[in-house]
Design an enzyme around this catalytic site. Structure first.
Site, short mmCIF file in Angstrom:
data_model
loop_
_atom_site.label_atom_id
_atom_site.label_comp_id
_atom_site.label_asym_id
_atom_site.label_seq_id
_atom_site.Cartn_x
_atom_site.Cartn_y
_atom_site.Cartn_z
N PRO A 1 -21.82 15.68 -54.90
CG PRO A 1 -20.21 17.09 -54.00
CD PRO A 1 -20.39 15.98 -54.98
CD GLU A 2 -28.32 15.14 -55.14
OE1 GLU A 2 -29.43 15.68 -55.20
OE2 GLU A 2 -28.18 13.93 -54.85
CE LYS B 1 -26.63 17.41 -59.78
NZ LYS B 1 -26.49 16.02 -60.26
CG HIS C 1 -6.45 12.00 -49.95
ND1 HIS C 1 -5.70 11.00 -50.54
CD2 HIS C 1 -7.09 11.43 -48.89
CE1 HIS C 1 -5.87 9.87 -49.87
NE2 HIS C 1 -6.71 10.11 -48.87
NE ARG D 1 -27.42 7.97 -60.63
CZ ARG D 1 -27.67 9.21 -61.02
NH1 ARG D 1 -27.30 10.22 -60.25
NH2 ARG D 1 -28.27 9.46 -62.16
#
Length: 287
Positions: free
Chosen positions: A2-3, A61, A98, A273
């Site tokens: 997540p950003e 973040k 989870h 990436r």
């Protein structure tokens, strides 16, 4: 991972509910979820029990819950990792598959940390004052993000000009400007018509300032629609996905026409990436 827009979406959802609630109990259901906490799972549970959540805060973040009682104030720092979720549920609701940490609150709800890949977790941190703001010690080295009062746009431009590196690497450096990740870096560079491999020192000061303005604008727009979700792993506190993926101009659009000029978006390898760019609007620098 997540950003900033995704983390801010989570923060807003938590802040609307958690402020003023008291922790009745904490259960760590997987040891990896507390591996960053020096005292281990039992200490984390014991220290949070009975504390009141005063606020939910963020820098870049990084997300943390401010908790206090008569003994001390601590920051419960949340590492979302690649699949961490912070969910609110009524007590007695079915546990997700989870579930890693459960915090039972005094208002009949539970705060649940769910993490499929177990890269994330919680730890308690002492607070230090940096630039007039109290921050968790583990976050103190991170630069202010564009939505903080302490953010210095001109100072960031100066820092970028002093570097001898590629511009995409520079804006991903969390000690220069925090919150920017791969998605919003590519989107901001597309808007600024800059290729990510351009060297920072070769970019005019005005163009760097415009890039920072695009960074701020694109992340602000993403916050308005709940961030970017490409799969079921990123959701807000109610389990809902964000919709900014519909507004992307470069990231993830390899082989599709540029929304500005029609050239096909390209992808190239970048730091294990990918980078996405328009070969016409964002011309590659000469090697």
């Amino acid at each position: 991972m997540p950003e900033l827009p995704e983390v801010e979406t989570i923060r807003l959802g938590l802040a609307a509910h958690l402020a003023g609630t008291t922790v009745r109990s904490v259960e760590v259901l997987h040891p990896r979820a507390a591996r960053r906490h020096v005292g281990g799972p039992v200490d984390l549970s014991n220290r949070l029990r009975g504390k009141r959540f005063d606020s939910v805060e963020r820098r870049g973040k990084y997300l943390w819950l401010m908790a206090s009682d008569s003994a001390d104030d601590v920051a419960a720092v949340v590492h979302l990792g690649m699949s961490g979720q912070m969910l609110l549920a009524e007590q007695g609701a079915e546990d997700p598959v989870h579930l890693r940490i459960r915090a039972v609150l005094d208002d009949g709800h539970e705060l649940r940390f769910v993490d499929q890949r177990t890269f994330g977790g919680w730890h308690l941190d002492d607070l230090v004052e940096v630039g007039g703001r109290r921050l968790p010690e583990s976050v103190a080295h991170i630069a202010p993000d564009p939505f903080e009062e302490a953010f210095d746009r001109d100072g960031v431009v100066d820092a970028l000009r002093s570097k001898r590196t590629e511009i995409k690497r520079a804006i991903l450096d969390q000690t220069v400007i925090s919150g920017v990740g791969n998605i919003y870096a590519d989107e901001s560079l597309w808007r600024a018509r800059l290729h990510g491999r351009r060297r920072t020192r070769g970019i005019p000061r005005a163009a760097l300032g415009e890039l920072i303005d695009h960074v701020t604008a694109v992340m602000g727009e993403a916050i308005e629609v709940g961030g970017t979700s490409f799969d079921e792993l990123y959701v807000n506190v109610n389990g809902q996905s964000g919709y900014f993926s519909r507004e992307l101009h470069s990231y993830g659009r390899e082989g599709q026409p540029c929304h500005r000029c029609g050239a096909l978006i390209r992808r190239e390898a970048f730091m294990n990436r990918s980078s996405f760019f328009c070969p016409r609007c964002q011309r590659s620098p000469r090697r």
